[in-house]
Design a protein around this motif. Structure first.
Motif, PDB file in Angstrom:
ATOM      1  N   GLU A  30       0.813  -1.210   0.000  1.00 20.08           N
ATOM      2  CA  GLU A  30       0.000   0.000   0.000  1.00 20.08           C
ATOM      3  C   GLU A  30       0.855   1.272   0.000  1.00 20.08           C
ATOM      4  N   SER A  31       2.131   1.140   0.318  1.00 18.92           N
ATOM      5  CA  SER A  31       3.008   2.306   0.391  1.00 18.92           C
ATOM      6  C   SER A  31       3.776   2.561  -0.910  1.00 18.92           C
ATOM      7  N   ILE A  32       3.625   1.689  -1.892  1.00 12.99           N
ATOM      8  CA  ILE A  32       4.383   1.827  -3.139  1.00 12.99           C
ATOM      9  C   ILE A  32       3.858   3.010  -3.949  1.00 12.99           C
ATOM     10  N   HIS A  33       4.790   3.898  -4.309  1.00 14.28           N
ATOM     11  CA  HIS A  33       4.484   5.036  -5.182  1.00 14.28           C
ATOM     12  C   HIS A  33       5.581   5.110  -6.227  1.00 14.28           C
ATOM     13  N   TYR A  34       5.234   5.601  -7.400  1.00 12.27           N
ATOM     14  CA  TYR A  34       6.240   5.723  -8.455  1.00 12.27           C
ATOM     15  C   TYR A  34       5.988   6.982  -9.263  1.00 12.27           C
ATOM     16  N   GLU A  35       7.033   7.397  -9.951  1.00 13.15           N
ATOM     17  CA  GLU A  35       6.953   8.526 -10.870  1.00 13.15           C
ATOM     18  C   GLU A  35       7.728   8.147 -12.125  1.00 13.15           C
ATOM     19  N   ILE A  36       7.139   8.371 -13.286  1.00 15.40           N
ATOM     20  CA  ILE A  36       7.843   8.122 -14.538  1.00 15.40           C
ATOM     21  C   ILE A  36       8.781   9.306 -14.764  1.00 15.40           C
ATOM     22  N   ILE A  37      10.082   9.032 -14.852  1.00 12.58           N
ATOM     23  CA  ILE A  37      11.045  10.113 -15.028  1.00 12.58           C
ATOM     24  C   ILE A  37      11.643  10.149 -16.435  1.00 12.58           C
ATOM     25  N   GLU A  38      11.426   9.097 -17.199  1.00 10.92           N
ATOM     26  CA  GLU A  38      11.888   9.083 -18.591  1.00 10.92           C
ATOM     27  C   GLU A  38      11.011   8.127 -19.380  1.00 10.92           C
ATOM     28  N   ARG A  39      10.567   8.583 -20.529  1.00  9.95           N
ATOM     29  CA  ARG A  39       9.698   7.765 -21.376  1.00  9.95           C
ATOM     30  C   ARG A  39      10.359   7.643 -22.751  1.00  9.95           C
ATOM     31  N   GLN A  40      10.597   6.397 -23.176  1.00 10.66           N
ATOM     32  CA  GLN A  40      11.138   6.109 -24.499  1.00 10.66           C
ATOM     33  C   GLN A  40      10.230   5.068 -25.143  1.00 10.66           C
ATOM     34  N   PRO A  41      10.287   4.925 -26.474  1.00 10.59           N
ATOM     35  CA  PRO A  41       9.405   3.951 -27.127  1.00 10.59           C
ATOM     36  C   PRO A  41       9.587   2.520 -26.609  1.00 10.59           C
ATOM     37  N   GLU A  42      10.822   2.171 -26.207  1.00  6.40           N
ATOM     38  CA  GLU A  42      11.092   0.800 -25.785  1.00  6.40           C
ATOM     39  C   GLU A  42      11.176   0.620 -24.273  1.00  6.40           C
ATOM     40  N   SER A  43      11.059   1.724 -23.491  1.00  5.83           N
ATOM     41  CA  SER A  43      11.177   1.570 -22.041  1.00  5.83           C
ATOM     42  C   SER A  43      10.655   2.796 -21.297  1.00  5.83           C
ATOM     43  N   LEU A  44      10.417   2.569 -20.008  1.00  6.76           N
ATOM     44  CA  LEU A  44      10.087   3.638 -19.065  1.00  6.76           C
ATOM     45  C   LEU A  44      11.090   3.558 -17.933  1.00  6.76           C
ATOM     46  N   LEU A  45      11.583   4.700 -17.494  1.00  7.51           N
ATOM     47  CA  LEU A  45      12.421   4.755 -16.307  1.00  7.51           C
ATOM     48  C   LEU A  45      11.551   5.338 -15.200  1.00  7.51           C
ATOM     49  N   ILE A  46      11.423   4.590 -14.099  1.00 11.87           N
ATOM     50  CA  ILE A  46      10.572   5.059 -13.005  1.00 11.87           C
ATOM     51  C   ILE A  46      11.374   5.163 -11.713  1.00 11.87           C
ATOM     52  N   TYR A  47      10.967   6.111 -10.878  1.00 15.49           N
ATOM     53  CA  TYR A  47      11.512   6.281  -9.537  1.00 15.49           C
ATOM     54  C   TYR A  47      10.459   5.737  -8.585  1.00 15.49           C
ATOM     55  N   VAL A  48      10.848   4.792  -7.736  1.00 14.20           N
ATOM     56  CA  VAL A  48       9.913   4.100  -6.852  1.00 14.20           C
ATOM     57  C   VAL A  48      10.268   4.372  -5.389  1.00 14.20           C
ATOM     58  N   THR A  49       9.241   4.623  -4.573  1.00 12.76           N
ATOM     59  CA  THR A  49       9.412   4.722  -3.132  1.00 12.76           C
ATOM     60  C   THR A  49       8.419   3.772  -2.467  1.00 12.76           C
ATOM     61  N   PHE A  50       8.804   3.253  -1.306  1.00 16.59           N
ATOM     62  CA  PHE A  50       7.916   2.373  -0.545  1.00 16.59           C
ATOM     63  C   PHE A  50       8.449   2.232   0.871  1.00 16.59           C
ATOM     64  N   LEU A  51       7.641   1.647   1.741  1.00 14.91           N
ATOM     65  CA  LEU A  51       8.050   1.350   3.107  1.00 14.91           C
ATOM     66  C   LEU A  51       8.385  -0.128   3.228  1.00 14.91           C
ATOM     67  N   GLU A  52       9.471  -0.390   3.940  1.00 16.21           N
ATOM     68  CA  GLU A  52       9.889  -1.760   4.228  1.00 16.21           C
ATOM     69  C   GLU A  52       9.497  -2.074   5.670  1.00 16.21           C
ATOM     70  N   SER A  53       8.811  -3.170   5.875  1.00 18.24           N
ATOM     71  CA  SER A  53       8.390  -3.599   7.205  1.00 18.24           C
ATOM     72  C   SER A  53       9.506  -4.434   7.828  1.00 18.24           C
TER      73      SER A  53
END
Length: 87
Positions: A30-53
């Motif tokens: 439930e804590s996973i959030h992401y942001e797309i920081i680069e978009r290319q035809p063959e890939s997406l680069l995402i920045y991910v944050t979350f909480l580790e229990s």
């Protein structure tokens, strides 16, 4: 399925996300959030944050640690996710 839903489901189930855990704990989905920081035809680069229990020896949750990292999502010609790797 929308792009956002596909990415969310992938992140909730991919083993690559656990590489960003610092204490070998479990990922709180439930804590996973992401942001797309680069978009290319063959890939997406995402920045991910979350909480580790972090679990205590007794099996109870002892703490939560913030974790983060970048993942590259590989896409096929239709724009569907076909792979994921740390970036």
């Amino acid at each position: 399925m929308t792009e956002a839903l596909a990415i969310t489901r992938l992140l909730q189930n991919c083993k690559e996300l656990s590489a960003f855990c610092s204490q070998n704990g479990g990922i709180i989905n439930e804590s996973i959030h992401y942001e797309i920081i680069e978009r290319q035809p063959e890939s997406l680069l995402i920045y991910v944050t979350f909480l580790e229990s972090i679990m205590e020896g007794s099996g109870c949750q002892g703490d939560q640690k913030p974790c983060y990292g970048r993942l590259r999502l590989r896409l096929n010609e239709q724009g569907e996710i076909i792979g994921v790797e740390p970036a």
